[in-house]
Design a protein around this motif. Sequence first.
Motif, PDB file in Angstrom:
ATOM      1  N   SER A 192      37.096  -2.445  20.751  1.00  0.00           N
ATOM      2  CA  SER A 192      37.183  -2.254  19.300  1.00  0.00           C
ATOM      3  C   SER A 192      38.602  -2.448  18.777  1.00  0.00           C
ATOM      4  O   SER A 192      38.815  -3.149  17.779  1.00  0.00           O
ATOM      5  CB  SER A 192      36.656  -0.869  18.917  1.00  0.00           C
ATOM      6  N   THR A 193      39.583  -1.845  19.437  1.00  0.00           N
ATOM      7  CA  THR A 193      40.965  -1.972  18.939  1.00  0.00           C
ATOM      8  C   THR A 193      41.478  -3.397  19.079  1.00  0.00           C
ATOM      9  O   THR A 193      42.184  -3.904  18.193  1.00  0.00           O
ATOM     10  CB  THR A 193      41.901  -1.005  19.680  1.00  0.00           C
ATOM     11  N   VAL A 215      39.697  -5.824  16.444  1.00  0.00           N
ATOM     12  CA  VAL A 215      40.223  -5.601  15.091  1.00  0.00           C
ATOM     13  C   VAL A 215      41.653  -6.140  14.980  1.00  0.00           C
ATOM     14  O   VAL A 215      42.012  -6.798  13.987  1.00  0.00           O
ATOM     15  CB  VAL A 215      40.192  -4.095  14.736  1.00  0.00           C
ATOM     16  N   LYS A 233      42.668  -9.296  12.541  1.00  0.00           N
ATOM     17  CA  LYS A 233      43.617  -9.098  11.448  1.00  0.00           C
ATOM     18  C   LYS A 233      44.877  -9.953  11.604  1.00  0.00           C
ATOM     19  O   LYS A 233      45.612 -10.145  10.638  1.00  0.00           O
ATOM     20  CB  LYS A 233      43.984  -7.613  11.340  1.00  0.00           C
ATOM     21  N   ASP A 237      35.103  -4.326   9.775  1.00  0.00           N
ATOM     22  CA  ASP A 237      35.238  -2.965   9.239  1.00  0.00           C
ATOM     23  C   ASP A 237      34.429  -1.972  10.065  1.00  0.00           C
ATOM     24  O   ASP A 237      34.869  -0.837  10.315  1.00  0.00           O
ATOM     25  CB  ASP A 237      34.792  -2.923   7.777  1.00  0.00           C
ATOM     26  N   ASP A 295      36.215  -1.466  13.277  1.00  0.00           N
ATOM     27  CA  ASP A 295      37.384  -0.639  12.973  1.00  0.00           C
ATOM     28  C   ASP A 295      36.981   0.840  12.932  1.00  0.00           C
ATOM     29  O   ASP A 295      37.673   1.710  13.468  1.00  0.00           O
ATOM     30  CB  ASP A 295      37.976  -1.069  11.633  1.00  0.00           C
ATOM     31  N   ARG A 300      47.556  -3.388  16.288  1.00  0.00           N
ATOM     32  CA  ARG A 300      46.947  -4.670  16.675  1.00  0.00           C
ATOM     33  C   ARG A 300      47.684  -5.286  17.857  1.00  0.00           C
ATOM     34  O   ARG A 300      47.069  -5.947  18.702  1.00  0.00           O
ATOM     35  CB  ARG A 300      46.946  -5.636  15.488  1.00  0.00           C
ATOM     36  N   LEU A 307      43.872   1.002  11.493  1.00  0.00           N
ATOM     37  CA  LEU A 307      44.442   0.133  12.512  1.00  0.00           C
ATOM     38  C   LEU A 307      45.289  -0.919  11.833  1.00  0.00           C
ATOM     39  O   LEU A 307      44.823  -1.639  10.967  1.00  0.00           O
ATOM     40  CB  LEU A 307      43.324  -0.513  13.355  1.00  0.00           C
TER      41      LEU A 307
END
Length: 423
Positions: free
Chosen positions: A60-61, A64, A68, A179, A182, A291, A422
């Motif tokens: 997930s991290t 994202v 981004k 989203d 996130d 990120r 994040l």
Amino acid sequence: MNNRNRLTTYILVGLVLGIAVGYFAHNYLESAAGFADTLSLVTTLFLRLIKMIIAPLVFSTLVVGIAKMGDASEVGRIGVKALGWFIIASILSLTLGLILVNLFRPGDAMAAAGHLPAVTESSGIAVTGLTLKEFITHLVPTSIADGMAKNEILQIVIFSIFFGTGAAAVGARATPLIDAIDGAAHVMLKVTGYVMNFAPVAVFAAVASVIAKSGVGVLSTYGVFMGEFYLGIALLWIVLIAIGILFVGPRILQLLRELREPTILAFTCASSEAAFPKTLEGLERFGVKNRLAAFVLPIGYSFNLDGSMMYCTFATIFIAQAYGIEVPLSTQLTMMLVLMLTSKGMAGVPRASLVVIAATLNQFHIPEAGLLLLLGIDHFLDMARSATNVIGNGIATAVVAKWEGELSDPKAAGTDIATSPLR
């Protein structure tokens, strides 16, 4: 006292109590081994809870963060910088281990004491999956579900890079999905906080179990070897911190304070993996953009295990010395290059350092039975290796963030990892 300092204090209390209870059990209980096995269940439960978190947290991290970034060239640039640092740190760690083991020659004392295992004895360590071909084919998962189920960090990273890059290329249509992911990342960070409340109990159980089973006598038997290895670990810390100061400046000392809790956790549990969520949090508190930290740190867990790599050269030559085998300098350099390759991706292998050492011993015709000399104290050595891996990856991530201009002043930003988006 804030929550982080309180948890660190409780972990240290758990360490001290574990030593005391383990000593009592070893000396006064009739079934110390049974007591140790029962306590080890607590540690196993904690480590399984950590493993439960890692796959969704990394995915997930990282997704994202890459989405981004929005630019595949930026991902490639950061990846090249990170791998460049990892290669340099690997060479430094392996070289330092090689220099120190030749300087101290701990194997000579073991040879003089005698009682070496017969060269025909088996260490019981399975040697698999360490060739370059197998490593390369192992990089890409045949199924991301399988990679997540087995907590193969490198495979999760590869899939996440493709997924995040694809999401960035799709643009606005992928926004709802990003989203949602996130939100999942924030949920996993909250779950991490819940699991970490269990850490002091797990530390107590881990230390008490090892002391109850082996006793403190094993420390005196191998005291010289362990002292020399821990001195080598201390020197490696000094080298890594000094290089970190060259790139990041005096703020590197602040980073060490932020990483104090995950380092202690890795040391007491003898597991770098156990410290991963807290290391990620500490890096963000230090000012590394999430990120970037979410991208560099998981890769470091496969490519930048500084403490483990130093131990590989130190232990391999130690075993050769114990059996009276003189290894020429040219062979030692070749051995270092082999370890440079076989050590990559070791994070997902149980008793990884021993597996890598076993493969190296076989390749250079050094008795594999020498591993039996290390099995009794490997847990205590693994404590130092794991803590060093946390420090090495933390410094590496901070340096890459500095190169990328992604290192901010957290005091000026005034954000908190539990509530901030994040970045």
